[in-house]
Design a protein around this motif. Sequence first.
Motif, PDB file in Angstrom:
ATOM      1  N   ARG A 189       8.166 -45.579  89.496  1.00  0.00           N
ATOM      2  CA  ARG A 189       6.739 -45.588  89.204  1.00  0.00           C
ATOM      3  C   ARG A 189       6.380 -44.609  88.083  1.00  0.00           C
ATOM      4  O   ARG A 189       5.456 -44.848  87.308  1.00  0.00           O
ATOM      5  CB  ARG A 189       5.952 -45.246  90.477  1.00  0.00           C
ATOM      6  CG  ARG A 189       4.430 -45.219  90.362  1.00  0.00           C
ATOM      7  CD  ARG A 189       3.834 -46.575  90.058  1.00  0.00           C
ATOM      8  NE  ARG A 189       3.990 -47.516  91.129  1.00  0.00           N
ATOM      9  CZ  ARG A 189       3.165 -47.657  92.183  1.00  0.00           C
ATOM     10  NH1 ARG A 189       2.124 -46.851  92.309  1.00  0.00           N
ATOM     11  NH2 ARG A 189       3.371 -48.586  93.073  1.00  0.00           N
ATOM     12  N   ALA A 190       7.102 -43.481  88.007  1.00  0.00           N
ATOM     13  CA  ALA A 190       6.745 -42.451  87.028  1.00  0.00           C
ATOM     14  C   ALA A 190       7.995 -41.713  86.570  1.00  0.00           C
ATOM     15  O   ALA A 190       8.961 -41.574  87.324  1.00  0.00           O
ATOM     16  CB  ALA A 190       5.757 -41.462  87.634  1.00  0.00           C
ATOM     17  N   VAL A 191       7.967 -41.251  85.313  1.00  0.00           N
ATOM     18  CA  VAL A 191       9.034 -40.406  84.779  1.00  0.00           C
ATOM     19  C   VAL A 191       8.390 -39.286  83.970  1.00  0.00           C
ATOM     20  O   VAL A 191       7.352 -39.490  83.333  1.00  0.00           O
ATOM     21  CB  VAL A 191      10.024 -41.218  83.912  1.00  0.00           C
ATOM     22  CG1 VAL A 191       9.357 -41.754  82.657  1.00  0.00           C
ATOM     23  CG2 VAL A 191      11.245 -40.387  83.555  1.00  0.00           C
ATOM     24  N   SER A 192       8.976 -38.082  84.031  1.00  0.00           N
ATOM     25  CA  SER A 192       8.451 -36.943  83.283  1.00  0.00           C
ATOM     26  C   SER A 192       9.608 -36.060  82.859  1.00  0.00           C
ATOM     27  O   SER A 192      10.505 -35.774  83.659  1.00  0.00           O
ATOM     28  CB  SER A 192       7.467 -36.140  84.145  1.00  0.00           C
ATOM     29  OG  SER A 192       6.895 -35.075  83.415  1.00  0.00           O
ATOM     30  N   CYS A 193       9.584 -35.626  81.591  1.00  0.00           N
ATOM     31  CA  CYS A 193      10.692 -34.844  81.032  1.00  0.00           C
ATOM     32  C   CYS A 193      10.463 -33.348  81.212  1.00  0.00           C
ATOM     33  O   CYS A 193       9.332 -32.857  81.187  1.00  0.00           O
ATOM     34  CB  CYS A 193      10.857 -35.147  79.541  1.00  0.00           C
ATOM     35  SG  CYS A 193      11.576 -36.754  79.196  1.00  0.00           S
ATOM     36  N   ILE A 205       8.558 -45.972  94.263  1.00  0.00           N
ATOM     37  CA  ILE A 205       7.562 -46.482  95.208  1.00  0.00           C
ATOM     38  C   ILE A 205       7.966 -46.178  96.644  1.00  0.00           C
ATOM     39  O   ILE A 205       7.157 -46.354  97.561  1.00  0.00           O
ATOM     40  CB  ILE A 205       7.366 -48.003  95.039  1.00  0.00           C
ATOM     41  CG1 ILE A 205       8.680 -48.747  95.292  1.00  0.00           C
ATOM     42  CG2 ILE A 205       6.812 -48.327  93.657  1.00  0.00           C
ATOM     43  CD1 ILE A 205       8.526 -50.253  95.370  1.00  0.00           C
ATOM     44  N   GLU A 206       9.187 -45.716  96.854  1.00  0.00           N
ATOM     45  CA  GLU A 206       9.695 -45.497  98.202  1.00  0.00           C
ATOM     46  C   GLU A 206       9.735 -44.010  98.549  1.00  0.00           C
ATOM     47  O   GLU A 206      10.541 -43.560  99.352  1.00  0.00           O
ATOM     48  CB  GLU A 206      11.099 -46.133  98.318  1.00  0.00           C
ATOM     49  CG  GLU A 206      11.641 -46.256  99.726  1.00  0.00           C
ATOM     50  CD  GLU A 206      12.770 -45.258 100.023  1.00  0.00           C
ATOM     51  OE1 GLU A 206      13.065 -45.038 101.207  1.00  0.00           O
ATOM     52  OE2 GLU A 206      13.333 -44.713  99.064  1.00  0.00           O
ATOM     53  N   GLY A 207       8.808 -43.234  97.988  1.00  0.00           N
ATOM     54  CA  GLY A 207       8.658 -41.847  98.367  1.00  0.00           C
ATOM     55  C   GLY A 207       9.868 -40.979  98.102  1.00  0.00           C
ATOM     56  O   GLY A 207      10.250 -40.163  98.944  1.00  0.00           O
ATOM     57  N   ARG A 208      10.458 -41.121  96.921  1.00  0.00           N
ATOM     58  CA  ARG A 208      11.583 -40.274  96.532  1.00  0.00           C
ATOM     59  C   ARG A 208      11.432 -39.839  95.085  1.00  0.00           C
ATOM     60  O   ARG A 208      10.843 -40.551  94.263  1.00  0.00           O
ATOM     61  CB  ARG A 208      12.927 -41.005  96.690  1.00  0.00           C
ATOM     62  CG  ARG A 208      13.358 -41.255  98.117  1.00  0.00           C
ATOM     63  CD  ARG A 208      14.668 -42.037  98.158  1.00  0.00           C
ATOM     64  NE  ARG A 208      15.010 -42.451  99.500  1.00  0.00           N
ATOM     65  CZ  ARG A 208      15.836 -41.795 100.322  1.00  0.00           C
ATOM     66  NH1 ARG A 208      16.409 -40.680  99.904  1.00  0.00           N
ATOM     67  NH2 ARG A 208      16.084 -42.239 101.532  1.00  0.00           N
ATOM     68  N   PHE A 227      15.485 -36.580  96.414  1.00  0.00           N
ATOM     69  CA  PHE A 227      14.992 -36.102  97.706  1.00  0.00           C
ATOM     70  C   PHE A 227      13.790 -36.934  98.148  1.00  0.00           C
ATOM     71  O   PHE A 227      13.098 -37.564  97.340  1.00  0.00           O
ATOM     72  CB  PHE A 227      14.614 -34.620  97.627  1.00  0.00           C
ATOM     73  CG  PHE A 227      13.539 -34.281  96.628  1.00  0.00           C
ATOM     74  CD1 PHE A 227      12.204 -34.268  96.983  1.00  0.00           C
ATOM     75  CD2 PHE A 227      13.877 -33.966  95.308  1.00  0.00           C
ATOM     76  CE1 PHE A 227      11.223 -33.950  96.067  1.00  0.00           C
ATOM     77  CE2 PHE A 227      12.895 -33.642  94.380  1.00  0.00           C
ATOM     78  CZ  PHE A 227      11.565 -33.639  94.758  1.00  0.00           C
ATOM     79  N   LYS A 228      13.535 -36.912  99.444  1.00  0.00           N
ATOM     80  CA  LYS A 228      12.412 -37.622 100.036  1.00  0.00           C
ATOM     81  C   LYS A 228      11.143 -36.774  99.921  1.00  0.00           C
ATOM     82  O   LYS A 228      11.195 -35.549 100.024  1.00  0.00           O
ATOM     83  CB  LYS A 228      12.675 -37.913 101.513  1.00  0.00           C
ATOM     84  CG  LYS A 228      13.848 -38.832 101.780  1.00  0.00           C
ATOM     85  CD  LYS A 228      14.024 -39.003 103.288  1.00  0.00           C
ATOM     86  CE  LYS A 228      15.205 -39.892 103.604  1.00  0.00           C
ATOM     87  NZ  LYS A 228      15.399 -40.031 105.077  1.00  0.00           N
ATOM     88  N   CYS A 229      10.007 -37.442  99.740  1.00  0.00           N
ATOM     89  CA  CYS A 229       8.717 -36.747  99.692  1.00  0.00           C
ATOM     90  C   CYS A 229       7.613 -37.764  99.942  1.00  0.00           C
ATOM     91  O   CYS A 229       7.875 -38.966 100.056  1.00  0.00           O
ATOM     92  CB  CYS A 229       8.517 -36.040  98.356  1.00  0.00           C
ATOM     93  SG  CYS A 229       8.717 -37.113  96.914  1.00  0.00           S
ATOM     94  N   TYR A 245       4.996 -43.409 101.256  1.00  0.00           N
ATOM     95  CA  TYR A 245       4.018 -43.659 100.198  1.00  0.00           C
ATOM     96  C   TYR A 245       4.696 -43.581  98.829  1.00  0.00           C
ATOM     97  O   TYR A 245       5.682 -42.854  98.656  1.00  0.00           O
ATOM     98  CB  TYR A 245       2.892 -42.628 100.257  1.00  0.00           C
ATOM     99  CG  TYR A 245       2.017 -42.752 101.480  1.00  0.00           C
ATOM    100  CD1 TYR A 245       0.870 -43.540 101.454  1.00  0.00           C
ATOM    101  CD2 TYR A 245       2.343 -42.092 102.656  1.00  0.00           C
ATOM    102  CE1 TYR A 245       0.064 -43.657 102.569  1.00  0.00           C
ATOM    103  CE2 TYR A 245       1.544 -42.205 103.790  1.00  0.00           C
ATOM    104  CZ  TYR A 245       0.403 -42.992 103.732  1.00  0.00           C
ATOM    105  OH  TYR A 245      -0.394 -43.107 104.850  1.00  0.00           O
ATOM    106  N   PRO A 246       4.180 -44.295  97.841  1.00  0.00           N
ATOM    107  CA  PRO A 246       4.774 -44.228  96.504  1.00  0.00           C
ATOM    108  C   PRO A 246       4.503 -42.897  95.818  1.00  0.00           C
ATOM    109  O   PRO A 246       3.475 -42.257  96.059  1.00  0.00           O
ATOM    110  CB  PRO A 246       4.087 -45.371  95.748  1.00  0.00           C
ATOM    111  CG  PRO A 246       2.769 -45.532  96.434  1.00  0.00           C
ATOM    112  CD  PRO A 246       3.039 -45.247  97.892  1.00  0.00           C
TER     113      PRO A 246
END
Length: 339
Positions: A189-193, A205-208, A227-229, A245-246
């Motif tokens: 869903r998201a990427v950040s450098c 989308i699977e909370g990781r 990791f899960k979150c 949640y995503p």
Amino acid sequence: MSVQYDLPDPPTDAISAVKFAPKSSRMLVSSWDKFVYLYDTAPPSGQLLSKFEHRAPVLDVCFGENENVAYTAGVDHACRRIDLTTSDQKLLSTHAAGVRSVAYSPSHNILISASWDCTLHVHRLTDTSQEPLKIMLPNKPFSLSTTATKLVVAMSARTVHIYELSSLAANDKPEPWQRRESSLKFMTRAVSCMPTDLGYASGSIEGRVAVEWFDPSTESQARKYAFKCHRLNPPEGDEGGDIVYPVNALAFHPTHGTFASGGGDGIVALWDGLAKRRIRQYQRYSSSVAALGFSGDGKYLAIATCPGFEDGKEAVGEGEIKIHIRGLADGEAKGKGAK
């Protein structure tokens, strides 16, 4: 002591992106209501400075070569330049489908737009009369992020391409510097450098969340992890497992190198990626966290919330749309081992 306030005059439909100017309290917000919003976020309450109407929902926005220039990506297939002082808009290029993301590289003065037509357009801003460099992607792009030297493109089918910005700026019809398969098993869903130019984080989308490094060496690649979150314990008596949640948004702190994640559970958490630890978790917001952004000096975190499908609210009018500005106390976003 931390302070938080909500910006006045928020968008009227789902928020798609929040981006701070590099060196001031100005911030751009894009929305599905077909507008781009320009705010001054300075406390105690901030103010709306201008609105810029588009023909269709706006999916992404960023500042350009200075704080009076913005670039936008829209469902109308267009990538546009806005002069924030005159409100003049200029069409830079048209894709064959909606444009999902835009990213500006100040070190190379290029703009990259990514479309659901599976293309990247690389605009060399020294001469916008030239046709942009067009790069075919193997899959649909979902998120872009840049460092001083790299561009990361996260796509469907767990595909990740990493490009060297110098090659894109040179108009070499470049191949990716690296092709990767995401460490996450479900859709990104998201990427950040990382601001250190060493790697990136991605959320699914699977909370990781996965943390990876650019260095292709075996030793460096062995450091990557996930990791899960953004999960809630099931109600008492329910044996169905955690409610997942995503991860909708990720943003790195510009100086500390820690990062924030925002989820469909309405939670924002701060993480120390090097120590593999959560630093803190903020109170739950009334709606899904849609977008995050740190100010250029790292003193503020913008948190955009709006109803998402995970809330069971398909109509945006059923929930609150807000932009929260959180002032960070000294050390609030520092990693556990930071001095």
